[in-house]
Design a protein around this motif. Structure first.
Motif, PDB file in Angstrom:
ATOM      1  N   GLY A 106       0.828  -1.199   0.000  1.00  0.00           N
ATOM      2  CA  GLY A 106       0.000   0.000   0.000  1.00  0.00           C
ATOM      3  C   GLY A 106       0.860   1.245   0.000  1.00  0.00           C
ATOM      4  N   ASP A 107       0.404   2.270   0.709  1.00  0.00           N
ATOM      5  CA  ASP A 107       1.156   3.520   0.787  1.00  0.00           C
ATOM      6  C   ASP A 107       2.341   3.345   1.741  1.00  0.00           C
ATOM      7  N   VAL A 108       3.546   3.601   1.237  1.00  0.00           N
ATOM      8  CA  VAL A 108       4.774   3.378   1.996  1.00  0.00           C
ATOM      9  C   VAL A 108       5.672   4.601   1.858  1.00  0.00           C
ATOM     10  N   VAL A 109       6.365   4.952   2.957  1.00  0.00           N
ATOM     11  CA  VAL A 109       7.355   6.033   2.918  1.00  0.00           C
ATOM     12  C   VAL A 109       8.715   5.456   3.305  1.00  0.00           C
ATOM     13  N   HIS A 110       9.732   6.313   3.360  1.00  0.00           N
ATOM     14  CA  HIS A 110      11.080   5.799   3.624  1.00  0.00           C
ATOM     15  C   HIS A 110      11.872   6.718   4.526  1.00  0.00           C
ATOM     16  N   GLN A 111      12.892   6.138   5.138  1.00  0.00           N
ATOM     17  CA  GLN A 111      13.766   6.802   6.097  1.00  0.00           C
ATOM     18  C   GLN A 111      14.652   7.839   5.420  1.00  0.00           C
ATOM     19  N   ASN A 112      15.101   8.818   6.205  1.00  0.00           N
ATOM     20  CA  ASN A 112      15.983   9.845   5.637  1.00  0.00           C
ATOM     21  C   ASN A 112      17.364   9.304   5.280  1.00  0.00           C
ATOM     22  N   HIS A 113      17.734   8.116   5.795  1.00  0.00           N
ATOM     23  CA  HIS A 113      19.019   7.522   5.429  1.00  0.00           C
ATOM     24  C   HIS A 113      18.919   6.718   4.125  1.00  0.00           C
ATOM     25  N   LEU A 114      17.763   6.774   3.506  1.00  0.00           N
ATOM     26  CA  LEU A 114      17.573   6.214   2.163  1.00  0.00           C
ATOM     27  C   LEU A 114      17.249   7.364   1.215  1.00  0.00           C
ATOM     28  N   ILE A 115      17.917   7.357   0.078  1.00  0.00           N
ATOM     29  CA  ILE A 115      17.679   8.389  -0.933  1.00  0.00           C
ATOM     30  C   ILE A 115      16.815   7.791  -2.041  1.00  0.00           C
ATOM     31  N   ARG A 116      15.745   8.475  -2.379  1.00  0.00           N
ATOM     32  CA  ARG A 116      14.834   7.985  -3.415  1.00  0.00           C
ATOM     33  C   ARG A 116      15.230   8.545  -4.781  1.00  0.00           C
ATOM     34  N   VAL A 117      15.430   7.627  -5.721  1.00  0.00           N
ATOM     35  CA  VAL A 117      15.720   8.028  -7.103  1.00  0.00           C
ATOM     36  C   VAL A 117      14.534   7.554  -7.949  1.00  0.00           C
ATOM     37  N   ARG A 118      13.735   8.509  -8.422  1.00  0.00           N
ATOM     38  CA  ARG A 118      12.538   8.191  -9.215  1.00  0.00           C
ATOM     39  C   ARG A 118      12.853   8.392 -10.690  1.00  0.00           C
ATOM     40  N   PRO A 119      12.920   7.290 -11.470  1.00  0.00           N
ATOM     41  CA  PRO A 119      13.310   7.407 -12.874  1.00  0.00           C
ATOM     42  C   PRO A 119      12.281   8.178 -13.701  1.00  0.00           C
ATOM     43  N   GLY A 120      12.801   9.000 -14.614  1.00  0.00           N
ATOM     44  CA  GLY A 120      11.941   9.732 -15.530  1.00  0.00           C
ATOM     45  C   GLY A 120      11.625   8.893 -16.764  1.00  0.00           C
ATOM     46  N   PRO A 121      11.003   9.499 -17.768  1.00  0.00           N
ATOM     47  CA  PRO A 121      10.562   8.747 -18.958  1.00  0.00           C
ATOM     48  C   PRO A 121      11.700   8.146 -19.778  1.00  0.00           C
ATOM     49  N   ARG A 122      12.921   8.632 -19.606  1.00  0.00           N
ATOM     50  CA  ARG A 122      14.048   8.100 -20.389  1.00  0.00           C
ATOM     51  C   ARG A 122      14.678   6.860 -19.742  1.00  0.00           C
ATOM     52  N   LEU A 123      14.235   6.510 -18.531  1.00  0.00           N
ATOM     53  CA  LEU A 123      14.857   5.401 -17.797  1.00  0.00           C
ATOM     54  C   LEU A 123      13.849   4.285 -17.528  1.00  0.00           C
ATOM     55  N   HIS A 124      14.253   3.043 -17.833  1.00  0.00           N
ATOM     56  CA  HIS A 124      13.486   1.874 -17.416  1.00  0.00           C
ATOM     57  C   HIS A 124      13.878   1.581 -15.963  1.00  0.00           C
ATOM     58  N   PRO A 125      12.909   1.479 -15.024  1.00  0.00           N
ATOM     59  CA  PRO A 125      13.246   1.307 -13.597  1.00  0.00           C
ATOM     60  C   PRO A 125      14.150   0.101 -13.323  1.00  0.00           C
ATOM     61  N   ARG A 126      13.866  -1.011 -13.970  1.00  0.00           N
ATOM     62  CA  ARG A 126      14.683  -2.207 -13.727  1.00  0.00           C
ATOM     63  C   ARG A 126      16.091  -2.019 -14.284  1.00  0.00           C
ATOM     64  N   TYR A 127      16.228  -1.357 -15.406  1.00  0.00           N
ATOM     65  CA  TYR A 127      17.549  -1.062 -15.963  1.00  0.00           C
ATOM     66  C   TYR A 127      18.342  -0.208 -14.981  1.00  0.00           C
ATOM     67  N   LEU A 128      17.677   0.795 -14.379  1.00  0.00           N
ATOM     68  CA  LEU A 128      18.356   1.657 -13.416  1.00  0.00           C
ATOM     69  C   LEU A 128      18.850   0.847 -12.226  1.00  0.00           C
ATOM     70  N   GLU A 129      18.032  -0.070 -11.714  1.00  0.00           N
ATOM     71  CA  GLU A 129      18.443  -0.892 -10.572  1.00  0.00           C
ATOM     72  C   GLU A 129      19.651  -1.754 -10.921  1.00  0.00           C
ATOM     73  N   LEU A 130      19.650  -2.337 -12.112  1.00  0.00           N
ATOM     74  CA  LEU A 130      20.750  -3.214 -12.520  1.00  0.00           C
ATOM     75  C   LEU A 130      22.059  -2.453 -12.627  1.00  0.00           C
ATOM     76  N   ILE A 131      22.053  -1.328 -13.342  1.00  0.00           N
ATOM     77  CA  ILE A 131      23.323  -0.621 -13.537  1.00  0.00           C
ATOM     78  C   ILE A 131      23.784   0.053 -12.253  1.00  0.00           C
ATOM     79  N   TRP A 132      22.826   0.437 -11.382  1.00  0.00           N
ATOM     80  CA  TRP A 132      23.218   1.107 -10.136  1.00  0.00           C
ATOM     81  C   TRP A 132      24.044   0.181  -9.258  1.00  0.00           C
ATOM     82  N   ASN A 133      23.734  -1.113  -9.283  1.00  0.00           N
ATOM     83  CA  ASN A 133      24.460  -2.086  -8.477  1.00  0.00           C
ATOM     84  C   ASN A 133      25.623  -2.730  -9.218  1.00  0.00           C
TER      85      ASN A 133
END
Length: 469
Positions: free
Chosen positions: A287-314
């Motif tokens: 459901g509705d979830v938030v996150h801690q300040n020690h986690l940084i949220r990166v929300r991909p825009g239209p040029r990024l596939h979310p799963r691609y971003l996760e793969l290359i980030w790691n």
């Protein structure tokens, strides 16, 4: 195993009856030296701390150990260890053991009883076992001659299990290296026949970066509580949502901090440089979830596939860059939203990102299968170890020999010898310039078993069938 079930010649004893347990000495930082005797701390025994501190002053002989001595860590990480190294000093929370029974038998026996010792432990912060609970733990003791036979057979089985466990560990590392290579190939745009050209851009050009909510007393969940993801929930490429805390939100905050499917959660800081910036994608489900300040949220825009971003980030190519960005002059590693925004990542065409993701997920299927096979092998190895130790300490590993001196006689002799022993006088010596030692009481000698004919060897099939991994 009750008293009626004891094998022939065995007897009940207390752990404290089987040896002298001498607690180590506390060493202040002001006493550390550049050389002298290495100080054995618990982390030096467990492998979690490779470096030694040193002591060059006067020290009681009872607080020093030599190669081959038996040590018991009774706080933090409980367990026994045979010291392999030069003469050294023993820190507090470690017993130096002068055994009254077969040394290696006592070593394995205490390790077998660790779960009971942990259950009896207490304390907040550093868990430890009280001396009374340690000394009074009841154990079944075989004759001394049988102790030696048990050790001989036990070490053969355990050496094979150790070799198998080492190979499983090496295979797991190789599997991890293969997956890292796959992630790098995705970041390089070349995997599974896919070959792309990618433009390198700042994260801020293709994604929205934002921080989270600081946990405070005023945010105790009461009237408007929501699930709250913490650093502990975020692995490298995976989320653990088995233990999700809740936090109180105030008006307007949910819209600002709510996670959307595809958001990447990046760990802001970590004590280990290898873990800095690890990240996992939020896939929804709570459901509705938030996150801690020690986690940084990166929300991909239209040029990024979310799963691609996760793969290359790691991928190592990006994580290496994250470590450099996170490095500070103080030696700490921390990320911030501005640092994350400045990270440069490869961004090929969206269609090429999808093709790279599909190729990577085929590899991931094989990697996941291999990792589960290795985890299963590790679990089976642990189960076999417990079974072998259980047999050893219930009289089922080697045959009993009626000619062995009964354990009850051994215990009576130990008690008589202890009663006759004068209390040992402490002697002191200088590490750099030894003084003439004062006379001390002779340590209690380990009783020798009565002569007995060699028993028939245990059948080779007795436990071997359990070792087929």
């Amino acid at each position: 195993m009750n008293e009626k079930e004891l094998p022939a010649g065995w007897a009940w004893a207390r752990l404290g009856d089987l040896g002298e347990y001498i607690n180590g000495r506390g060493f202040k930082k002001s006493e550390w030296a550049d050389d002298g005797l290495p100080i054995i701390r618990i982390q030096n025994l467990t492998g979690s701390g490779a470096s030694f501190n040193y002591f060059a002053g006067d020290l009681d002989d009872r607080h020093t150990v030599d190669d081959g001595d038996l040590l018991v860590a009774w706080a933090a990480t409980l367990g026994t260890h045979i010291w392999r190294g030069p003469k050294a000093a023993v820190n507090q929370h470690i017993f130096k053991v002068i055994p009254y029974v077969e040394k290696k038998f006592l070593h394995y026996l205490i390790d077998h009883k660790v779960s009971e010792l942990v259950a009896a432990s207490h304390g907040s912060g550093m868990v430890h076992v009280t001396r009374a609970k340690f000394d009074h733990l009841q154990v079944a003791l075989p004759p001394l001659a049988e102790q030696c036979r048990i050790v001989d057979v036990l070490e053969g089985h355990l050496s094979r299990l150790d070799a198998a466990a080492d190979e499983v560990g090496r295979s797991a590392k190789r599997s991890g290296h293969v997956w890292s290579a796959v992630l790098n190939s995705v970041a390089q745009g070349a995997l599974g026949g896919v070959l792309t050209a990618a433009q390198s851009v700042n994260v801020s050009d293709v994604a929205e970066v934002s921080g989270g909510i600081q946990k405070q007393q005023k945010r105790r969940p009461v009237d408007n509580a929501y699930p709250f993801l913490r650093v502990a929930n975020v692995g490298r490429g995976s989320l653990d949502i088995e233990d999700v805390h809740k936090i109180e939100l105030f008006p307007g905050e949910l819209e600002k901090y709510r996670l959307s499917e595809g958001d990447l959660l990046v760990v802001e800081g970590n004590g280990s440089p290898d873990q800095i910036g690890r990240a996992a994608m939020w896939k929804g489900g709570l459901g509705d979830v938030v996150h801690q300040n020690h986690l940084i949220r990166v929300r991909p825009g239209p040029r990024l596939h979310p799963r691609y971003l996760e793969l290359i980030w790691n991928a190592p190519l990006v994580t290496n860059q994250l470590r450099e960005v996170a490095r500070s002059t103080s030696g700490l590693y921390t990320l911030s939203t501005s640092k994350v925004k400045s990270v440069r990542i490869p961004v090929p065409q969206l269609s090429d990102q999808i093709r790279l993701v599909e190729a990577a997920e085929q590899w991931e299927t094989h990697a996941t299968s291999a990792q589960e096979t290795l985890r299963s092998a590790a679990r089976k190895g642990s189960s076999l170890r417990r079974a072998i130790l259980n047999r050893a300490f219930t009289g089922a590993l080697v045959p009993q020999n009626p000619a062995d001196e009964p354990a009850a006689v051994l215990l009576a002799r130990i008690q008589a010898d202890c009663a006759a022993q004068p209390k040992a006088k402490r002697t002191r010596r200088a590490s750099t310039a030894p003084r003439k030692a004062k006379a001390t009481a002779t340590p209690l000698a380990k009783p020798k078993p009565a002569p007995a004919p060699s028993p028939a060897p245990a059948p080779t099939h007795a436990v071997q069938q359990e070792f087929d991994l």
